[in-house]
Design a protein around this motif. Structure first.
Motif, PDB file in Angstrom:
ATOM      1  N   MET A 103     -18.236  -0.487   2.101  1.00  0.00           N
ATOM      2  CA  MET A 103     -16.962  -0.865   3.072  1.00  0.00           C
ATOM      3  C   MET A 103     -16.721   0.081   4.264  1.00  0.00           C
ATOM      4  SD  MET A 103     -14.720  -3.018   2.586  1.00  0.00           S
ATOM      5  CE  MET A 103     -13.160  -3.645   2.133  1.00  0.00           C
ATOM      6  N   ASP A 104     -16.797   1.475   4.247  1.00  0.00           N
ATOM      7  CA  ASP A 104     -17.092   2.197   5.379  1.00  0.00           C
ATOM      8  C   ASP A 104     -17.957   1.860   6.428  1.00  0.00           C
ATOM      9  OD1 ASP A 104     -14.991   3.930   4.564  1.00  0.00           O
ATOM     10  OD2 ASP A 104     -16.183   5.414   3.592  1.00  0.00           O
ATOM     11  N   ALA A 105     -18.980   1.260   6.045  1.00  0.00           N
ATOM     12  CA  ALA A 105     -20.138   0.891   7.149  1.00  0.00           C
ATOM     13  C   ALA A 105     -19.735  -0.432   7.890  1.00  0.00           C
ATOM     14  CB  ALA A 105     -21.452   0.312   6.325  1.00  0.00           C
ATOM     15  N   LEU A 106     -18.363  -1.126   7.332  1.00  0.00           N
ATOM     16  CA  LEU A 106     -18.151  -2.173   7.892  1.00  0.00           C
ATOM     17  C   LEU A 106     -16.794  -2.071   8.779  1.00  0.00           C
ATOM     18  CD1 LEU A 106     -18.525  -5.250   8.801  1.00  0.00           C
ATOM     19  CD2 LEU A 106     -17.150  -5.839   6.629  1.00  0.00           C
ATOM     20  N   THR A 107     -16.166  -0.862   8.209  1.00  0.00           N
ATOM     21  CA  THR A 107     -14.880  -0.328   8.993  1.00  0.00           C
ATOM     22  C   THR A 107     -15.103   0.061  10.345  1.00  0.00           C
ATOM     23  OG1 THR A 107     -13.955   0.112   6.648  1.00  0.00           O
ATOM     24  CG2 THR A 107     -12.736   1.015   8.643  1.00  0.00           C
ATOM     25  N   ASN A 108     -16.109   1.192  10.455  1.00  0.00           N
ATOM     26  CA  ASN A 108     -16.378   1.612  11.764  1.00  0.00           C
ATOM     27  C   ASN A 108     -16.377   0.711  12.785  1.00  0.00           C
ATOM     28  OD1 ASN A 108     -15.732   4.398  11.619  1.00  0.00           O
ATOM     29  ND2 ASN A 108     -17.869   4.930  10.790  1.00  0.00           N
ATOM     30  N   PRO A 109     -17.598  -0.285  12.699  1.00  0.00           N
ATOM     31  CA  PRO A 109     -17.638  -1.435  13.680  1.00  0.00           C
ATOM     32  C   PRO A 109     -16.468  -2.134  14.113  1.00  0.00           C
ATOM     33  CG  PRO A 109     -19.402  -1.490  11.993  1.00  0.00           C
ATOM     34  CD  PRO A 109     -18.406  -0.494  11.517  1.00  0.00           C
ATOM     35  N   ILE A 110     -15.704  -2.513  13.002  1.00  0.00           N
ATOM     36  CA  ILE A 110     -14.550  -3.281  13.198  1.00  0.00           C
ATOM     37  C   ILE A 110     -13.529  -2.446  14.129  1.00  0.00           C
ATOM     38  CG2 ILE A 110     -12.428  -4.286  12.156  1.00  0.00           C
ATOM     39  CD1 ILE A 110     -14.327  -5.003   9.868  1.00  0.00           C
ATOM     40  N   ASN A 111     -13.298  -1.240  13.747  1.00  0.00           N
ATOM     41  CA  ASN A 111     -12.507  -0.397  14.588  1.00  0.00           C
ATOM     42  C   ASN A 111     -12.912  -0.295  15.919  1.00  0.00           C
ATOM     43  OD1 ASN A 111     -10.435   0.104  12.438  1.00  0.00           O
ATOM     44  ND2 ASN A 111     -11.541   1.969  11.749  1.00  0.00           N
ATOM     45  N   SER A 112     -14.136  -0.003  16.208  1.00  0.00           N
ATOM     46  CA  SER A 112     -14.872   0.145  17.375  1.00  0.00           C
ATOM     47  C   SER A 112     -14.442  -1.072  18.403  1.00  0.00           C
ATOM     48  CB  SER A 112     -16.152   0.390  17.500  1.00  0.00           C
ATOM     49  OG  SER A 112     -16.496   1.621  16.713  1.00  0.00           O
ATOM     50  N   VAL A 113     -14.749  -2.326  17.732  1.00  0.00           N
ATOM     51  CA  VAL A 113     -14.397  -3.469  18.392  1.00  0.00           C
ATOM     52  C   VAL A 113     -13.061  -3.562  18.669  1.00  0.00           C
ATOM     53  CG1 VAL A 113     -14.363  -6.080  18.162  1.00  0.00           C
ATOM     54  CG2 VAL A 113     -16.343  -4.675  17.559  1.00  0.00           C
ATOM     55  N   LEU A 114     -12.094  -3.432  17.865  1.00  0.00           N
ATOM     56  CA  LEU A 114     -10.708  -3.483  18.018  1.00  0.00           C
ATOM     57  C   LEU A 114     -10.238  -2.688  19.210  1.00  0.00           C
ATOM     58  CD1 LEU A 114      -9.184  -3.869  14.351  1.00  0.00           C
ATOM     59  CD2 LEU A 114      -9.347  -5.583  16.191  1.00  0.00           C
ATOM     60  N   GLN A 115     -10.722  -1.389  19.164  1.00  0.00           N
ATOM     61  CA  GLN A 115     -10.437  -0.400  20.197  1.00  0.00           C
ATOM     62  C   GLN A 115     -11.080  -0.920  21.694  1.00  0.00           C
ATOM     63  OE1 GLN A 115     -12.072   3.366  19.102  1.00  0.00           O
ATOM     64  NE2 GLN A 115     -10.265   3.937  17.707  1.00  0.00           N
ATOM     65  N   LEU A 116     -12.200  -1.470  21.621  1.00  0.00           N
ATOM     66  CA  LEU A 116     -12.728  -2.078  22.871  1.00  0.00           C
ATOM     67  C   LEU A 116     -11.669  -3.165  23.481  1.00  0.00           C
ATOM     68  CD1 LEU A 116     -14.963  -2.147  24.959  1.00  0.00           C
ATOM     69  CD2 LEU A 116     -15.968  -4.035  23.402  1.00  0.00           C
ATOM     70  N   LEU A 117     -11.300  -3.925  22.468  1.00  0.00           N
ATOM     71  CA  LEU A 117     -10.299  -4.985  22.932  1.00  0.00           C
ATOM     72  C   LEU A 117      -9.014  -4.728  23.324  1.00  0.00           C
ATOM     73  CD1 LEU A 117     -11.046  -7.753  19.852  1.00  0.00           C
ATOM     74  CD2 LEU A 117     -11.756  -7.917  22.411  1.00  0.00           C
ATOM     75  N   LEU A 118      -8.820  -3.625  22.755  1.00  0.00           N
ATOM     76  CA  LEU A 118      -7.428  -2.878  23.064  1.00  0.00           C
ATOM     77  C   LEU A 118      -7.502  -2.180  24.551  1.00  0.00           C
ATOM     78  CD1 LEU A 118      -4.467  -2.272  22.488  1.00  0.00           C
ATOM     79  CD2 LEU A 118      -5.479  -0.379  21.342  1.00  0.00           C
ATOM     80  N   ARG A 119      -8.681  -1.822  24.729  1.00  0.00           N
ATOM     81  CA  ARG A 119      -9.020  -1.069  26.165  1.00  0.00           C
ATOM     82  C   ARG A 119      -8.955  -2.264  27.281  1.00  0.00           C
ATOM     83  NH1 ARG A 119     -13.326   3.464  24.508  1.00  0.00           N
ATOM     84  NH2 ARG A 119     -11.578   4.853  23.439  1.00  0.00           N
ATOM     85  N   ILE A 120      -9.762  -3.232  26.766  1.00  0.00           N
ATOM     86  CA  ILE A 120      -9.854  -4.303  27.674  1.00  0.00           C
ATOM     87  C   ILE A 120      -8.517  -5.112  28.149  1.00  0.00           C
ATOM     88  CG2 ILE A 120     -10.964  -6.791  28.127  1.00  0.00           C
ATOM     89  CD1 ILE A 120     -13.389  -5.437  26.471  1.00  0.00           C
ATOM     90  N   GLY A 121      -7.428  -5.280  26.994  1.00  0.00           N
ATOM     91  CA  GLY A 121      -6.366  -5.757  27.315  1.00  0.00           C
ATOM     92  C   GLY A 121      -5.691  -4.887  28.229  1.00  0.00           C
TER      93      GLY A 121
END
Length: 100
Positions: free
Chosen positions: A1-19
C-alpha cells in the motif's frame, strides 16, 4: 500500500502546484487589467462589471474546453475569482441583520 501512496501524493502535490500557478497567473492578469482600466479613468464600478464579464467569458470557455471533474474544478476556481472581484464592492454589515 505504501508503494502506491507515494506516487499518488506526488501527483496530488504536482496538481496542487499547477493549480496554484494558474491561480497566481489569473490574479496577476486581474491586477494588471484593473491597473489598465484605472489608467483609462474608468470608475471602480465599471471596472467590476468588466471584470465580471471577463470572468463569465472564462467560465463559458472552461465549459466548452473541459469536461468532467477538471471542468468542475476550473469553474469553481473561476467562481472564487469572481467572488474575489466582488468583495471590495459589496457592502459590509454587522452580519446578523439585527439591530445593535
Amino acid at each position: 500500500m505504501d508503494a502506491l501512496t507515494n506516487p499518488i501524493n506526488s501527483v496530488l502535490q504536482l496538481l496542487l502546484r499547477i493549480g496554484n500557478l494558474i491561480v497566481a497567473g489569473l490574479v496577476a492578469v486581474e491586477l494588471w487589467l484593473r491597473g489598465q482600466l484605472a489608467t483609462l479613468g474608468l470608475p471602480p464600478a465599471v471596472q467590476t462589471v468588466i471584470m465580471l464579464a471577463l470572468a463569465a467569458l472564462l467560465i463559458l470557455g472552461a465549459l466548452q474546453l473541459f469536461r468532467g471533474l477538471i471542468r468542475a474544478i476550473v469553474i469553481l476556481v473561476l467562481i472564487l475569482i469572481a467572488i474575489h472581484i466582488l468583495l471590495p464592492v459589496l457592502p459590509h454589515g454587522s452580519g446578523s441583520g439585527r439591530g445593535p
